[in-house]
Design a protein around this motif. Structure first.
Motif, PDB file in Angstrom:
ATOM      1  N   GLU A 144       0.832  -1.207   0.000  1.00 43.12           N
ATOM      2  CA  GLU A 144       0.000   0.000   0.000  1.00 43.12           C
ATOM      3  C   GLU A 144       0.865   1.256   0.000  1.00 43.12           C
ATOM      4  O   GLU A 144       0.580   2.213  -0.746  1.00 43.12           O
ATOM      5  CB  GLU A 144      -0.933   0.013   1.207  1.00 43.12           C
ATOM      6  N   SER A 145       1.936   1.287   0.787  1.00 38.63           N
ATOM      7  CA  SER A 145       2.835   2.443   0.780  1.00 38.63           C
ATOM      8  C   SER A 145       3.457   2.646  -0.592  1.00 38.63           C
ATOM      9  O   SER A 145       3.634   3.782  -1.053  1.00 38.63           O
ATOM     10  CB  SER A 145       3.936   2.276   1.827  1.00 38.63           C
ATOM     11  N   LEU A 146       3.778   1.531  -1.258  1.00 33.25           N
ATOM     12  CA  LEU A 146       4.369   1.640  -2.593  1.00 33.25           C
ATOM     13  C   LEU A 146       3.373   2.193  -3.597  1.00 33.25           C
ATOM     14  O   LEU A 146       3.731   3.011  -4.452  1.00 33.25           O
ATOM     15  CB  LEU A 146       4.886   0.267  -3.044  1.00 33.25           C
ATOM     16  N   TRP A 147       2.111   1.775  -3.514  1.00 30.95           N
ATOM     17  CA  TRP A 147       1.106   2.345  -4.412  1.00 30.95           C
ATOM     18  C   TRP A 147       0.957   3.849  -4.169  1.00 30.95           C
ATOM     19  O   TRP A 147       0.840   4.635  -5.123  1.00 30.95           O
ATOM     20  CB  TRP A 147      -0.249   1.656  -4.219  1.00 30.95           C
ATOM     21  N   LEU A 148       0.950   4.246  -2.905  1.00 32.27           N
ATOM     22  CA  LEU A 148       0.834   5.673  -2.601  1.00 32.27           C
ATOM     23  C   LEU A 148       2.048   6.442  -3.133  1.00 32.27           C
ATOM     24  O   LEU A 148       1.905   7.532  -3.702  1.00 32.27           O
ATOM     25  CB  LEU A 148       0.682   5.875  -1.097  1.00 32.27           C
ATOM     26  N   GLY A 149       3.236   5.883  -2.970  1.00 31.61           N
ATOM     27  CA  GLY A 149       4.425   6.539  -3.504  1.00 31.61           C
ATOM     28  C   GLY A 149       4.410   6.619  -5.018  1.00 31.61           C
ATOM     29  O   GLY A 149       4.881   7.588  -5.616  1.00 31.61           O
ATOM     30  N   LEU A 150       3.853   5.587  -5.651  1.00 26.39           N
ATOM     31  CA  LEU A 150       3.750   5.580  -7.109  1.00 26.39           C
ATOM     32  C   LEU A 150       2.815   6.668  -7.603  1.00 26.39           C
ATOM     33  O   LEU A 150       3.118   7.380  -8.562  1.00 26.39           O
ATOM     34  CB  LEU A 150       3.236   4.210  -7.565  1.00 26.39           C
ATOM     35  N   LEU A 151       1.663   6.809  -6.933  1.00 26.48           N
ATOM     36  CA  LEU A 151       0.617   7.689  -7.449  1.00 26.48           C
ATOM     37  C   LEU A 151       0.731   9.117  -6.942  1.00 26.48           C
ATOM     38  O   LEU A 151       0.375  10.060  -7.665  1.00 26.48           O
ATOM     39  CB  LEU A 151      -0.755   7.110  -7.088  1.00 26.48           C
ATOM     40  N   LEU A 152       1.205   9.317  -5.719  1.00 22.03           N
ATOM     41  CA  LEU A 152       1.312  10.673  -5.198  1.00 22.03           C
ATOM     42  C   LEU A 152       2.575  11.370  -5.681  1.00 22.03           C
ATOM     43  O   LEU A 152       2.546  12.562  -6.014  1.00 22.03           O
ATOM     44  CB  LEU A 152       1.280  10.669  -3.665  1.00 22.03           C
ATOM     45  N   LYS A 153       3.696  10.638  -5.723  1.00 20.19           N
ATOM     46  CA  LYS A 153       4.983  11.237  -6.086  1.00 20.19           C
ATOM     47  C   LYS A 153       5.539  10.712  -7.404  1.00 20.19           C
ATOM     48  O   LYS A 153       6.668  11.019  -7.774  1.00 20.19           O
ATOM     49  CB  LYS A 153       6.012  10.981  -4.983  1.00 20.19           C
ATOM     50  N   VAL A 247       3.534  14.126  -0.398  1.00 21.61           N
ATOM     51  CA  VAL A 247       2.391  14.984  -0.707  1.00 21.61           C
ATOM     52  C   VAL A 247       1.995  14.774  -2.159  1.00 21.61           C
ATOM     53  O   VAL A 247       2.865  14.717  -3.045  1.00 21.61           O
ATOM     54  CB  VAL A 247       2.729  16.468  -0.456  1.00 21.61           C
ATOM     55  N   ASN A 248       0.720  14.654  -2.405  1.00 22.38           N
ATOM     56  CA  ASN A 248       0.210  14.436  -3.759  1.00 22.38           C
ATOM     57  C   ASN A 248       0.613  15.601  -4.660  1.00 22.38           C
ATOM     58  O   ASN A 248       0.352  16.760  -4.341  1.00 22.38           O
ATOM     59  CB  ASN A 248      -1.315  14.303  -3.726  1.00 22.38           C
ATOM     60  N   ASP A 249       1.261  15.282  -5.791  1.00 22.34           N
ATOM     61  CA  ASP A 249       1.704  16.348  -6.685  1.00 22.34           C
ATOM     62  C   ASP A 249       0.654  16.733  -7.723  1.00 22.34           C
ATOM     63  O   ASP A 249       0.927  17.539  -8.614  1.00 22.34           O
ATOM     64  CB  ASP A 249       3.034  15.979  -7.377  1.00 22.34           C
ATOM     65  N   ASN A 250      -0.566  16.173  -7.617  1.00 21.32           N
ATOM     66  CA  ASN A 250      -1.655  16.582  -8.509  1.00 21.32           C
ATOM     67  C   ASN A 250      -2.324  17.827  -7.937  1.00 21.32           C
ATOM     68  O   ASN A 250      -3.239  17.742  -7.107  1.00 21.32           O
ATOM     69  CB  ASN A 250      -2.674  15.454  -8.667  1.00 21.32           C
ATOM     70  N   THR A 251      -1.872  18.979  -8.369  1.00 20.30           N
ATOM     71  CA  THR A 251      -2.374  20.239  -7.814  1.00 20.30           C
ATOM     72  C   THR A 251      -3.820  20.513  -8.194  1.00 20.30           C
ATOM     73  O   THR A 251      -4.452  21.399  -7.610  1.00 20.30           O
ATOM     74  CB  THR A 251      -1.488  21.406  -8.288  1.00 20.30           C
ATOM     75  N   LEU A 252      -4.377  19.777  -9.156  1.00 18.04           N
ATOM     76  CA  LEU A 252      -5.761  20.014  -9.558  1.00 18.04           C
ATOM     77  C   LEU A 252      -6.765  19.486  -8.542  1.00 18.04           C
ATOM     78  O   LEU A 252      -7.938  19.848  -8.588  1.00 18.04           O
ATOM     79  CB  LEU A 252      -6.043  19.364 -10.922  1.00 18.04           C
ATOM     80  N   LEU A 253      -6.323  18.637  -7.608  1.00 15.06           N
ATOM     81  CA  LEU A 253      -7.253  18.100  -6.622  1.00 15.06           C
ATOM     82  C   LEU A 253      -7.976  19.196  -5.854  1.00 15.06           C
ATOM     83  O   LEU A 253      -9.158  19.051  -5.510  1.00 15.06           O
ATOM     84  CB  LEU A 253      -6.501  17.199  -5.625  1.00 15.06           C
ATOM     85  N   ASP A 254      -7.285  20.278  -5.550  1.00 16.01           N
ATOM     86  CA  ASP A 254      -7.900  21.362  -4.785  1.00 16.01           C
ATOM     87  C   ASP A 254      -8.240  22.575  -5.650  1.00 16.01           C
ATOM     88  O   ASP A 254      -8.671  23.599  -5.130  1.00 16.01           O
ATOM     89  CB  ASP A 254      -6.964  21.778  -3.646  1.00 16.01           C
ATOM     90  N   ARG A 255      -8.050  22.435  -6.956  1.00 17.07           N
ATOM     91  CA  ARG A 255      -8.335  23.561  -7.851  1.00 17.07           C
ATOM     92  C   ARG A 255      -9.543  23.333  -8.740  1.00 17.07           C
ATOM     93  O   ARG A 255     -10.174  24.295  -9.203  1.00 17.07           O
ATOM     94  CB  ARG A 255      -7.121  23.845  -8.747  1.00 17.07           C
ATOM     95  N   VAL A 256      -9.874  22.081  -8.999  1.00 14.75           N
ATOM     96  CA  VAL A 256     -10.940  21.765  -9.953  1.00 14.75           C
ATOM     97  C   VAL A 256     -12.083  21.069  -9.218  1.00 14.75           C
ATOM     98  O   VAL A 256     -11.887  20.009  -8.628  1.00 14.75           O
ATOM     99  CB  VAL A 256     -10.404  20.852 -11.073  1.00 14.75           C
TER     100      VAL A 256
END
Length: 370
Positions: A144-153, A247-256
């Motif tokens: 699970e940590s690896l999936w989070l690292g894959l998708l967030l960073k 930290v999630n690098d998808n900045t659109l999460l809080d913009r769209v």
């Protein structure tokens, strides 16, 4: 609804393909190698209107926004309808959006609670300047940590470990093979993985249409949706390294509004790539784009513009559809049922033909009948 001037018949009769609206970047992008040719039959997957290197949009809709992306697609993940696209089946270099194919192939196979150890081979071929989760050799991390690292960073190190673990006896190559098997299962026929992370590799390509198929498979999973929407995750301490946050690098999460998640990508060869999904008023639209430049809007700005355009269209506006693995199975079952009916008819004919008729005549003769 039919598409604008993009069917093979229209091209043959009148006219050139409708050019995709193009935004001009302030600096010309560097030249990239030409992509392999696309098989003409595969260009029609999802509908005749999608068999174009140009623009495919429904008639009488607002113009599609001008973007620098060399190919893109907007689709409704709920209905499977394709709202529009530019060169939807053209092969392009994926960069890190390739990680979604890794998810589609291996997330169903791997226990998120399993803890695995990082090896030297997992890290040895990674550029320190590339996107990394921050794994250390000998460290032990949950799947699970690896999936989070894959998708967030966009962790290329996490991609290597997941591919190795998911690849079984064949290791990382087994994971890559699983990715290509999954692409075939999803009918993403313009996709071939050479690396698990999307870092450039020989013969590696995808298409905007295929990315929509892959995104649909990923976003159908509750665990993936939870991971991709996570803002901050904690990575446990390892020998010689304290716990840290990613930290999630998808900045659109809080913009769209309604953003469910997205995945960015970049290499010098691929340029900027992006896959994102937004839900509004019960509609879940995906945007996929390849070959975008950093200016004037960048891939995120272009994604927003294309999504806003898609939401402005009627829900029944389409130029094609996203195929499913079930479509192939249905066709196979229909073919098998057809063969079964044919076999039954043949059997019936055989029953009425010579051997059985001879048996009948012999029985009647034995009984004194003719």
């Amino acid at each position: 609804m039919p598409a604008v001037a993009v069917t093979p018949a229209t091209r043959a009769a009148a006219a050139p393909e409708v050019a995709c609206p193009r935004a001009t970047p302030p600096v010309p992008p560097p030249a990239t190698p030409s992509a392999p040719a696309v098989d003409s039959g595969q260009r029609k997957v999802g509908g005749e209107a999608l068999a174009t290197a140009g623009l495919a949009i429904p008639p009488d809709v607002p113009p599609a926004p001008a973007v620098t992306a060399t190919s893109w697609l907007v689709a409704d993940l709920n209905s499977g309808m394709v709202l529009g696209g530019c060169g939807p089946h053209e092969r392009r270099t994926p960069a890190s959006v390739q990680k979604l194919l890794l998810v589609a192939a291996l997330m169903p196979r791997l226990d998120p609670a399993k803890v695995v150890e990082v090896t030297r081979d997992d890290l040895k071929d990674l550029d320190p300047g590339s996107s990394l989760m921050g794994l250390v050799e000998g460290g032990r991390y949950s799947i699970e940590s690896l999936w989070l690292g894959l998708l967030l960073k966009s962790g290329n190190d996490a991609a290597n470990v997941l591919a190795r673990v998911g690849g079984g006896e064949r290791g990382r190559q087994g994971g890559i093979d699983a990715m290509n098997d999954e692409a075939r299962r999803l009918r993403a026929n313009q996709t071939h993985a050479a690396t698990p992370s999307g870092l450039d590799g020989p013969g590696q390509y995808t298409s905007a249409y295929d990315l929509a198929l892959i995104a649909r498979a990923c976003f159908s999973r509750e665990d993936f949706r939870r991971y991709i929407a996570t803002r901050v995750a904690e990575v446990p301490a390892q020998p010689g390294k304290p716990a840290f946050q990613i930290v999630n690098d998808n900045t659109l999460l809080d913009r769209v509004p309604g953003m469910l998640g997205g995945k960015t990508g970049f290499t010098q060869l691929a340029r900027q790539t992006y896959v994102g999904v937004v839900e509004r008023d019960g509609r879940r639209l995906a945007v996929t784009l390849l070959g975008a430049e950093t200016a004037p809007l960048g891939s995120l700005g272009e994604a927003i513009a294309l999504l806003d355009w898609g939401f402005s269209l009627s829900p029944d506006a389409s130029v094609g559809r996203l195929v499913t693995p079930e479509d192939r199975r249905s066709s196979s079952l229909w073919l098998m049922s057809g063969l079964g009916l044919g076999a039954a008819l043949v059997a019936g004919v055989l029953i009425m033909t010579t051997p059985w008729r001879r048996i009948g005549r012999r029985a009647r003769r034995d009984a004194g009948q003719r």
